[in-house]
Scaffold this motif. Structure first.
Motif, mmCIF file in Angstrom:
data_model
loop_
_atom_site.group_PDB
_atom_site.id
_atom_site.type_symbol
_atom_site.label_atom_id
_atom_site.label_comp_id
_atom_site.label_asym_id
_atom_site.label_seq_id
_atom_site.Cartn_x
_atom_site.Cartn_y
_atom_site.Cartn_z
ATOM 1 N N ASN A 79 0.857 -1.116 -0.019
ATOM 2 C CA ASN A 79 0.092 0.019 0.058
ATOM 3 C C ASN A 79 0.833 1.321 -0.006
ATOM 4 O O ASN A 79 1.816 1.325 0.819
ATOM 5 C CB ASN A 79 -0.836 0.076 1.312
ATOM 6 N N TYR A 81 0.868 5.353 0.167
ATOM 7 C CA TYR A 81 0.122 6.507 0.546
ATOM 8 C C TYR A 81 0.805 7.608 0.033
ATOM 9 O O TYR A 81 1.899 8.130 0.502
ATOM 10 C CB TYR A 81 -0.078 6.600 2.078
ATOM 11 N N THR A 223 -1.714 -1.266 -4.064
ATOM 12 C CA THR A 223 -2.828 -0.257 -3.890
ATOM 13 C C THR A 223 -2.067 1.257 -3.789
ATOM 14 O O THR A 223 -1.127 1.434 -3.133
ATOM 15 C CB THR A 223 -3.838 -0.228 -2.697
ATOM 16 N N TRP A 224 -2.804 2.299 -4.420
ATOM 17 C CA TRP A 224 -2.217 3.576 -4.289
ATOM 18 C C TRP A 224 -3.311 4.431 -3.690
ATOM 19 O O TRP A 224 -4.392 4.498 -4.397
ATOM 20 C CB TRP A 224 -1.858 4.154 -5.722
ATOM 21 N N TRP A 225 -3.078 5.087 -2.715
ATOM 22 C CA TRP A 225 -4.025 5.762 -2.056
ATOM 23 C C TRP A 225 -3.588 7.358 -2.034
ATOM 24 O O TRP A 225 -2.354 7.801 -1.545
ATOM 25 C CB TRP A 225 -4.313 5.500 -0.599
ATOM 26 N N SER A 231 -8.824 5.831 -5.266
ATOM 27 C CA SER A 231 -7.907 4.828 -4.775
ATOM 28 C C SER A 231 -7.611 4.081 -6.227
ATOM 29 O O SER A 231 -8.486 3.716 -6.946
ATOM 30 C CB SER A 231 -8.567 3.846 -3.836
ATOM 31 N N TYR A 233 -5.422 0.772 -7.904
ATOM 32 C CA TYR A 233 -4.646 -0.691 -7.942
ATOM 33 C C TYR A 233 -3.622 -1.000 -8.803
ATOM 34 O O TYR A 233 -3.696 -0.597 -9.952
ATOM 35 C CB TYR A 233 -5.907 -1.851 -7.849
ATOM 36 N N LEU A 245 -7.712 2.731 -12.081
ATOM 37 C CA LEU A 245 -8.478 3.555 -10.894
ATOM 38 C C LEU A 245 -9.885 3.496 -11.349
ATOM 39 O O LEU A 245 -10.142 3.878 -12.834
ATOM 40 C CB LEU A 245 -7.860 4.873 -10.300
ATOM 41 N N PHE A 379 -12.355 6.240 0.324
ATOM 42 C CA PHE A 379 -11.187 6.488 -0.719
ATOM 43 C C PHE A 379 -11.718 6.955 -1.849
ATOM 44 O O PHE A 379 -10.843 7.293 -2.876
ATOM 45 C CB PHE A 379 -10.890 4.769 -0.974
ATOM 46 N N MET A 389 -10.362 12.207 2.424
ATOM 47 C CA MET A 389 -8.846 11.626 2.464
ATOM 48 C C MET A 389 -7.740 12.736 2.723
ATOM 49 O O MET A 389 -6.707 12.520 3.340
ATOM 50 C CB MET A 389 -8.547 11.333 0.886
#
Ligand SMILES: Cc1cc2nc3c(=O)[nH]c(=O)nc-3n(C[C@H](O)[C@H](O)[C@H](O)COP(=O)(O)OP(=O)(O)OC[C@H]3O[C@@H](n4cnc5c(N)ncnc54)[C@H](O)[C@@H]3O)c2cc1C
Lengths: 467, 89
Positions: A79, A81, A223-225, A231, A233, A245, A379, A389
């Protein structure tokens, strides 16, 4: 005039599994695919969930690198962030935890496989079982009798094919769902639009980074938040990866590709592109049903499976396993109803009874709505008025990462962290009350007696005397 | 990162027309243009129009059709065996 027992529209995972089980039971089965071969019209993440191995062990044993050369195991998800400035402020990795109950789920989160390898393979199992596959054939319409009941399909060249049962496995824009009246149109909050880039990368570099002996052992899911994009993937295969996304229709404030381009242009993503020597190889865009509840999935002589029925799971829109499972249950229903001579909606009601009890149905039985509300308001809230977020990412960063720091005496650091966490409470509290607590109360089956536990914990907090 | 989408997508065969706009119904809201990843829509004089070469660039996601809540866009997939091809989908 050709007459079949079962006509299936679509040779994706849902259609191919339906066709396989119908043909194995001796039903005269045909399945249609608009692509020149199965898979060439489809784009998925595409991580395959371990429930496929539990529910279809004999089949899945046969999904090997011989048939899918770029198959890659993902035992772990990374993950990432990103803050407002699109710089990475945290990375974390998780392998399956101790509460996972079965193999191979203890070993991997997903098996990653291109649809261009998966769909030809899975459709070949149906053909092997005796189903007839017709490719390059678009089904344009349904044929109805004078009472309005569906009795066949019509191709784009005008050919008519008749059958006792028609299974709509034709995905999100399902001709069978539209023309049978089961789903004339999705509501905007039921479908997402998902653009995705495929990047190539040299297999040896991918192995070094994400292989079984790699730096990030089998970490082929990501995953990229972020604070400024919905969000995203990442799914890594033998010779490349997908980055995509999505968001619900009607939610977009700017072209979806802008958000994806923003992510892939960010410094952290570019560092990864460079490390992997990756190159953009293909753009793909697809709709994906992501609903709180499947639509009505049967009527006289017709059943809908997979995306056509809205079956991707309400939390993460995992859709390949649900398509396969509903495909199998529709086949079982067809076999029984044809044997009983009742393919009316009274007979096919059995299909819904079956899927409600299935692993796919359980996803919707409790919490579908609360799960999705939480998801949408966190998200996927970046394009809405209340972008949660904005506080969630820094709060999470503070809680998880704040103590890795020697900048002050530890007691002062802890106070700094607690004060910062407290400063987010005005935003976090209402959010928790509105979205998280209802979900927890949906999920908990028996009384876990958490309340007394919390009270006991806070009993230890002593009020301080003012100095 | 500057990526030209046409360069990384493949199309085969003669699709024929498969998207139609009813310009009577269209109110020029621009949602179709907003969501089209392949950027195939223009809004001219308050009406949505498709670019001439859309059949060679469309990714067949049907977002335009799905987002048009007044039903001004008719969409059917291109004829069997034609249109976009995903080699690594
Ligand atoms: C970008 C993206 C990422 C995803 N990632 C994942 C993931 O990582 N893991 C996961 O489990 N799920 C994922 N999903 C969901 C998953 O792809 C779908 O839920 C799944 O493919 C549904 O299978 P299906 O058989 O119902 O439909 P589809 O896979 O859509 O298959 C339908 C088939 O029918 C054909 N067809 C359609 N209309 C006609 C017609 N009229 N005539 C003839 N043929 C027709 C199509 O060409 C297609 O081959 C993702 C989806 C998207 C869009």
């Amino acid at each position: 005039m050709t007459e079949y027992d079962v006509i299936i529209v679509g040779a994706g995972p849902g259609g191919s599994v339906s066709a396989k089980f119908c043909a194995e039971a001796g039903l005269k089965t045909v399945f249609f695919e608009r692509g020149r071969k199965p898979g060439e019209k489809n784009a998925s993440g595409c991580g395959l969930g371990p429930r496929m191995w539990r529910e279809f062990p004999e089949m899945m044993k046969r999904l090997t690198p011989d048939v899918a050369p770029n198959l890659r195991m993902a035992s772990c998800v990374i993950n990432h962030y990103l803050n407002k400035e699109m710089e990475e402020i945290a990375v974390e990795m998780y392998y399956p935890t101790a509460s996972v109950t079965y193999e191979p789920a203890k070993k991997f989160i997903t098996m990653n496989c291109y649809r261009s390898e998966f769909d030809p393979w899975i459709s070949s199992l149906a053909v092997e079982a005796g189903a007839e596959l017709r490719t390059s054939t678009l089904i344009k319409d349904l044929i109805k009798d004078d009472k309005g009941k569906t009795i066949g399909v019509q191709t784009d060249t005008g050919e008519k094919i008749f059958g006792k049962i028609i299974i709509g496995a034709d995905g999100v824009i399902s001709t069978v769902a539209i023309r049978s009246g089961l789903n004339p149109r999705w509501r905007p909050d039921q479908i997402t639009l998902v653009p995705q880039y495929d990047f190539s990368a040299p297999p040896d570099i991918i192995d070094k980074m994400f292989g079984s002996d790699g730096l990030f052992r089998d970490a082929a899911d990501g995953t990229w938040w972020g604070v400024t994009f919905p969000s995203a993937y990442q799914v890594i295969f033998g010779d490349g990866f997908h980055i995509g996304l999505g968001a619900w229709m009607g939610q977009w404030t700017s072209n979806p590709i802008n958000f994806l381009n923003k992510l892939i242009s960010s410094r952290p993503f570019q560092r990864m592109v460079k490390a992997l020597n990756a190159k953009p190889r293909e753009i793909q865009t697809h709709l994906l049903p992501w609903t709180q509840e499947p639509i009505k999935t049967y009527t006289d002589n017709v059943m809908l499976v997979g995306d056509a029925g809205g079956f991707p799971c309400p939390l993460e829109a995992e859709g390949v396993f649900p398509a396969m499972e509903t495909g199998k249950l529709a086949a079982e229903t067809a076999i029984k109803c044809i044997a009983d001579g009742d393919t009316s909606k009274q007979g096919l009601k059995l299909y819904e009874e079956k899927w409600r009890k299935s692993s796919t149905g359980i996803e919707f039985s409790t919490g579908g709505e609360t799960l999705q509300r939480l998801w949408k308001n966190l998200f996927f809230s970046v394009q809405s008025e209340k972008n949660n977020m904005e506080w969630f990412i820094p709060l999470y960063h503070e809680i998880r990462g704040g103590h890795f720091d020697w900048s002050e005496p530890h007691i002062i650091r802890m106070r700094q962290i607690l004060e910062t966490v407290r400063s987010y409470i005005p935003q976090a509290m209402p959010f928790f009350q509105k979205y998280v607590i209802p979900l927890i109360s949906d999920v908990i089956e028996e009384d876990l007696n958490l309340l007394p536990l919390f009270i006991k914990l806070t009993e230890g907090l002593r009020p301080k005397k003012k100095k | 990162m500057d990526i030209q989408l046409e360069k990384i997508s493949e199309h085969v065969g003669d699709t024929g027309d498969f998207i139609k706009v009813d310009s009577e119904k269209c109110n020029g809201c621009g949602q179709c243009a907003l969501v089209c990843v392949a950027n195939l829509w223009l809004i001219r004089k308050g009406k949505a129009i498709l670019k001439d070469d859309y059949t060679k660039k469309c990714l067949e996601c049907a977002a335009c059709y799905s987002v048009c809540d007044i039903g001004a866009i008719e969409f059917s997939y291109p004829r069997g065996g034609t249109g976009v091809v995903y080699l690594k989908g």
